[in-house]
Every structure is written in C-alpha cells, then in structure tokens.
Design an enzyme around this catalytic site. Structure first.
Site, PDB file in Angstrom:
ATOM      1  CE  LYS A  77      59.037 -36.686 -28.219  1.00 20.47           C
ATOM      2  NZ  LYS A  77      57.861 -36.608 -29.328  1.00 20.47           N
ATOM      3  CB  THR A  82      51.640 -45.636 -30.477  1.00 17.61           C
ATOM      4  OG1 THR A  82      51.719 -46.255 -31.775  1.00 17.61           O
ATOM      5  CG2 THR A  82      51.358 -46.412 -29.698  1.00 17.61           C
ATOM      6  N   GLY A  91      50.258 -40.204 -33.433  1.00 14.49           N
ATOM      7  CA  GLY A  91      50.222 -38.833 -32.925  1.00 14.49           C
ATOM      8  C   GLY A  91      50.347 -38.743 -31.551  1.00 14.49           C
ATOM      9  CB  THR A  92      52.218 -40.851 -28.852  1.00  9.46           C
ATOM     10  OG1 THR A  92      53.279 -40.998 -29.760  1.00  9.46           O
ATOM     11  CG2 THR A  92      51.389 -41.717 -28.766  1.00  9.46           C
ATOM     12  N   GLY A  93      53.449 -38.377 -30.218  1.00  9.31           N
ATOM     13  CA  GLY A  93      54.525 -36.915 -30.036  1.00  9.31           C
ATOM     14  C   GLY A  93      53.657 -35.670 -30.086  1.00  9.31           C
ATOM     15  CB  CYS A  94      51.060 -34.431 -32.263  1.00  9.63           C
ATOM     16  SG  CYS A  94      51.831 -34.932 -34.253  1.00  9.63           S
TER      17      CYS A  94
END
Length: 266
Positions: free
Chosen positions: A173, A204, A206-209
């Site tokens: 990412k 932003t 929790g964007t990865g989750c």
C-alpha cells in the site's frame, strides 16, 4: 449472502479493528462474523492499552464459527504475540478457508513497532505463508524484508520478495508515499499498479483495516483479485472523501456512504 470472518482486535471508538471490518463486510453485502484477538482501549487519538485474549479462547471462538457456519473468506488483523499467531495458523490449516486476507498490523502511524521481534518472526514464518493476499503498508513491507522503499521499483521488489516468503499475492500500500497514494499488487505472476489520489483529510482511522476487509468481501463475492483490489481502493477513497467529523483526532471513514446515498439518507 457470503459469510466473512474478521479475526482482529477491538476498537471501542468504532473506526478500526473488528468494528471497521464488520462495517465493511456489511457495506459489501456480506454477513459479518468476528473473532476477537485482543481487547484494545483506543480512540481517534491513539491506543491507550490492550489485553490479549488467551490462545485457548481464540481457538474456541474460531471453532465456534467454523463448526456452525460456512465461511467464505477470512480477514486477519491485529495479532500481537507469537501464541496468538500460532493458534490462528493452526486453525487456518484445520479449516482451510477459501480466501485468507492478512493485514500485517506491525507498525503504528507514529512509526512505533507494534510487535516484539519474536512475534514479527512468527508472523513472517508461520502466518504469512497462509495468506492468499497480504496487505502491508510501506513501513510494514520494510520490516518484513529489511529493505528501504523509496520508489515504485522498490515497492515491486519488496512485493516480489514477500511473495517468495509464501504469500500468494502481495498488495504493497502506497499511503505513505509523498508523490501520490499508488498501491502495487504482485499476484504471483504479474504486477498491477493502482493509482491513488491523495485526499487531504484527518478521517483516516482504520483505512488499512477497511481496505483489507473490502478485498476479502470482494473476493468472497466472486471478484477476481485485481478487480477486488481496485474496488476496495475506490471504497476506501470514497469513505475518506465523505467522512463525518467524528472524534478529536483522526476520525473514521464513512463505511456506508454509497448505501446511505442510494437510500436517500444523504
């Protein structure tokens, strides 16, 4: 309706971890299941503390799900200690779910390493080879490979190196890139670039989750990998762009913007 399982820590502020996973599954028309690996005290301003769930209870939760419900995909998030990693790996081998998406939560936004070296090694050796898709951000990819990333060529090199460790596909990412937010997918054969427009936003959390959960949902729903990643990236971008201002720090994305819009609620 497909059934998607989150194996992750909690977030009482609702923006990350199991909360974000389950919201994302539901936003994609899937039934959300969850196994808790750690009880985390956090909010939009940061993590205050956490308590790991015992390996036996994690195993019991996983058994409770798989013995009762057909699971179409699994998304794995926070796994902070070697014992947690080992028990999850054992259960994945036992139940062999069709899709496993792993978000290796190793480095905080502040740059703080979230796993002790033993846990990092256990994740690399035991859990990573079970991933159909691994979704490290740039700092996490650097930790996994010991290589620095400064360019798209570097992203491709570490993506290939991580795949050689056993992951079937690797999405590096690019949210930490300065130039743009381009992500790079190595699917085991080909390299795919997903250009991303950077949004100036504090929403932003929790964007990865949410991205990894969207990929898991899309794969459960039958999309091919490159399409699943592209759709997931668009979902997160939309969620950031239309987020409500929640909390005093980095707030959550809007997980249900498209659904609310279609329903005439916004």
């Amino acid at each position: 309706m497909k059934h998607v399982l989150s194996i992750a820590g909690t977030d009482p502020s609702g923006g990350a971890g199991a909360a974000a996973d389950c919201k994302t599954f539901c936003a994609h028309g899937c039934f959300a299941l969850n196994v808790i690996t750690a009880v985390v005290s956090q909010n939009t301003q940061g993590v205050r503390g956490y308590m790991d769930v015992t390996p036996d209870l994690i195993a019991d939760q996983i058994d409770a799900v798989f013995e009762d419900i057909d699971v179409d995909a699994v998304k794995i998030g926070m796994v902070s200690v070697p014992e947690t990693i080992r028990v999850i790996a054992d259960k994945l081998k036992q139940y062999t779910p069709r899709v496993v998406v792993i978000d290796p939560v190793m480095v905080a936004t502040s740059g703080h390493r979230l796993l002790v070296p033993e846990a990092e090694q256990t994740l690399r050796d035991i859990l990573l080879p079970l991933a159909d898709v691994l979704t490290p951000n740039i700092p996490e990819a650097e930790v996994l490979t010991g290589k620095e990333i400064h360019s798209l060529a570097d992203m491709e090199a570490v993506g290939r190196e991580i795949a050689a460790m056993g992951a079937k596909a690797v999405l590096v990412k690019g949210g930490h890139r300065v130039e743009d937010a381009t992500d790079l997918l190595f699917d085991g054969t080909d390299v795919h670039y997903f250009k991303g427009q950077r949004v100036e936003s504090t929403s932003t959390h929790g964007t990865g989750c949410s991205l990894s959960s969207a990929i898991a949902s899309n794969l459960a729903n039958g999309m091919k990998l490159s399409d699943a990643v592209a759709a997931a990236k668009h979902y997160v971008f939309t969620g950031i762009a239309h987020a409500e201002p929640i909390g005093k720090g980095h707030g959550p994305i809007h997980h249900f913007y498209e659904l609310y819009k279609k329903a005439g609620l916004i």
